[in-house]
Design an enzyme around this catalytic site. Structure first.
Site, PDB file in Angstrom:
ATOM      1  N   ASP A   1      -1.387   9.747  -0.886  1.00 29.92           N
ATOM      2  CA  ASP A   1      -1.175  10.378  -2.188  1.00 29.92           C
ATOM      3  C   ASP A   1      -1.639  11.828  -2.265  1.00 29.92           C
ATOM      4  O   ASP A   1      -1.233  12.551  -3.181  1.00 29.92           O
ATOM      5  CB  ASP A   1      -1.890   9.569  -3.274  1.00 29.92           C
ATOM      6  CG  ASP A   1      -1.293   8.192  -3.471  1.00 29.92           C
ATOM      7  OD1 ASP A   1      -0.304   7.863  -2.778  1.00 29.92           O
ATOM      8  OD2 ASP A   1      -1.804   7.426  -4.304  1.00 29.92           O
ATOM      9  N   ALA A  47      -9.455   5.146  -5.632  1.00 36.48           N
ATOM     10  CA  ALA A  47      -8.784   5.964  -4.619  1.00 36.48           C
ATOM     11  C   ALA A  47      -7.559   6.655  -5.203  1.00 36.48           C
ATOM     12  O   ALA A  47      -7.322   7.849  -4.959  1.00 36.48           O
ATOM     13  CB  ALA A  47      -8.375   5.097  -3.425  1.00 36.48           C
ATOM     14  N   TYR A  48      -6.787   5.922  -5.973  1.00 37.86           N
ATOM     15  CA  TYR A  48      -5.596   6.487  -6.616  1.00 37.86           C
ATOM     16  C   TYR A  48      -5.990   7.632  -7.539  1.00 37.86           C
ATOM     17  O   TYR A  48      -5.376   8.707  -7.530  1.00 37.86           O
ATOM     18  CB  TYR A  48      -4.895   5.374  -7.385  1.00 37.86           C
ATOM     19  CG  TYR A  48      -3.576   5.735  -8.016  1.00 37.86           C
ATOM     20  CD1 TYR A  48      -2.475   6.065  -7.236  1.00 37.86           C
ATOM     21  CD2 TYR A  48      -3.409   5.694  -9.399  1.00 37.86           C
ATOM     22  CE1 TYR A  48      -1.251   6.363  -7.811  1.00 37.86           C
ATOM     23  CE2 TYR A  48      -2.194   5.984  -9.984  1.00 37.86           C
ATOM     24  CZ  TYR A  48      -1.116   6.325  -9.192  1.00 37.86           C
ATOM     25  OH  TYR A  48       0.091   6.614  -9.777  1.00 37.86           O
ATOM     26  N   GLY A  49      -7.043   7.407  -8.344  1.00 36.54           N
ATOM     27  CA  GLY A  49      -7.497   8.455  -9.251  1.00 36.54           C
ATOM     28  C   GLY A  49      -8.004   9.673  -8.514  1.00 36.54           C
ATOM     29  O   GLY A  49      -7.693  10.821  -8.878  1.00 36.54           O
ATOM     30  N   LYS A  56      -4.984  11.597  -6.983  1.00 40.07           N
ATOM     31  CA  LYS A  56      -4.144  12.271  -7.973  1.00 40.07           C
ATOM     32  C   LYS A  56      -4.885  13.420  -8.652  1.00 40.07           C
ATOM     33  O   LYS A  56      -4.272  14.429  -9.028  1.00 40.07           O
ATOM     34  CB  LYS A  56      -3.637  11.263  -9.004  1.00 40.07           C
ATOM     35  CG  LYS A  56      -2.646  10.248  -8.434  1.00 40.07           C
ATOM     36  CD  LYS A  56      -1.370  10.917  -7.926  1.00 40.07           C
ATOM     37  CE  LYS A  56      -0.320   9.886  -7.525  1.00 40.07           C
ATOM     38  NZ  LYS A  56       0.955  10.511  -7.099  1.00 40.07           N
TER      39      LYS A  56
END
Length: 274
Positions: free
Chosen positions: A120, A160-162, A165
């Site tokens: 990402d 992890a996504y936060g 991003k």
């Protein structure tokens, strides 16, 4: 064309284009007359998307399989698409993933956590690094980084996504800071909550009945391609919530307030960091 206006984008590269939002973005750009380069990990499903893009009106379409986390794959994909379509002047960093479990950071799997960040954040960086030199040389180019509300608020899950991003927002800001004088614009576009394989896999959406129509997001990307959103370069926009006409009317106010960007908020005028 106004004196300071940049030309509309002609060649787009869309990552994660084999399904979901990426596929819809590619088709929307094709319908708008752009040539489209398509990347995903496997070439086979991209071939059908390529055919669909040509039927939708794209003057040309090209496919290149690439793992976005591997520099050589990214470089080869950009070289192949550029050789077939010409220089990329619109990059849409759409490829992404999320953790499989909704757990706090101390219960997360280290390997999966880092893999999410690699996909990402490292992936978009590699594509930006591959296409931006030609954009700078040409004097114009646009980057769309597909973001999320998780980038601008704390959450107990999906750390992890936060993290990835949020880092992507900073990457957008770095592109604008370094490339604005060279005619480069970049945008953080959030699609809202669109029905995809990823969102359907997230337990937090199990009871959701209202979803963001994907067209509201693809319309934003097409507006970027046409140069309509250039005055909002560097800003965070969300499909399904933002009224683009209102934001464009307030573009001067947004710039003066440094709004819709990633910043540290001072507690007041007495804050030494203000």
């Amino acid at each position: 064309m106004p004196e300071n206006a940049r030309p509309e984008s002609r060649v787009a590269l869309v990552t994660g284009a084999s399904r979901g939002i990426g596929r819809e973005v590619a088709l929307a750009l094709a319908r708008s007359g752009l040539a489209v380069g398509l990347t995903a990990r496997s070439a086979k499903p991209l071939e059908k998307v390529r055919e669909d893009c040509l039927e939708a009106g794209a003057p040309a379409a090209a496919v290149a399989a690439a793992d976005v986390t591997r520099p050589a794959h990214v470089t080869n994909a950009v070289e192949r698409i550029t050789s077939e379509l010409g220089p990329v002047d619109l990059l849409v960093n759409n490829a992404g993933r999320i953790e499989s479990d909704e757990v706090p950071v101390w219960e997360s799997d280290p390997d999966e956590w880092w893999s999410v960040v690699e996909t990402d954040l490292h992936g978009p960086y590699l594509f930006c690094r591959a296409v931006l030199p030609a954009m700078v040389e040409a004097g114009h180019g646009r980057v769309v980084n597909v973001t999320t509300g998780a980038a601008v608020r704390d959450s107990a899950i999906y750390s992890a996504y936060g993290v990835a991003k949020t880092g992507l927002l900073r990457l957008t800001g770095s592109i604008v800071a370094a490339g604005a004088d060279a005619g480069i614009t970049a945008f953080d576009l959030a699609p809202g909550v669109v029905v995809t394989d990823m969102t359907r896999s997230m337990a937090m959406h199990d009871d959701r009945t209202s979803w963001t129509p994907v067209e509201e997001f693809t319309d934003l990307v097409v507006a970027v391609a046409r140069g309509r959103l250039d005055p909002l370069s560097g800003r965070y926009l969300r499909a399904g919530t933002d009224n683009v006409d209102d934001l464009l009317a307030a573009a001067g106010d947004l710039a003066r307030a440094d709004a819709r960007t990633l910043r540290l908020r001072p507690y007041g005028t007495g804050d030494p960091l203000a």
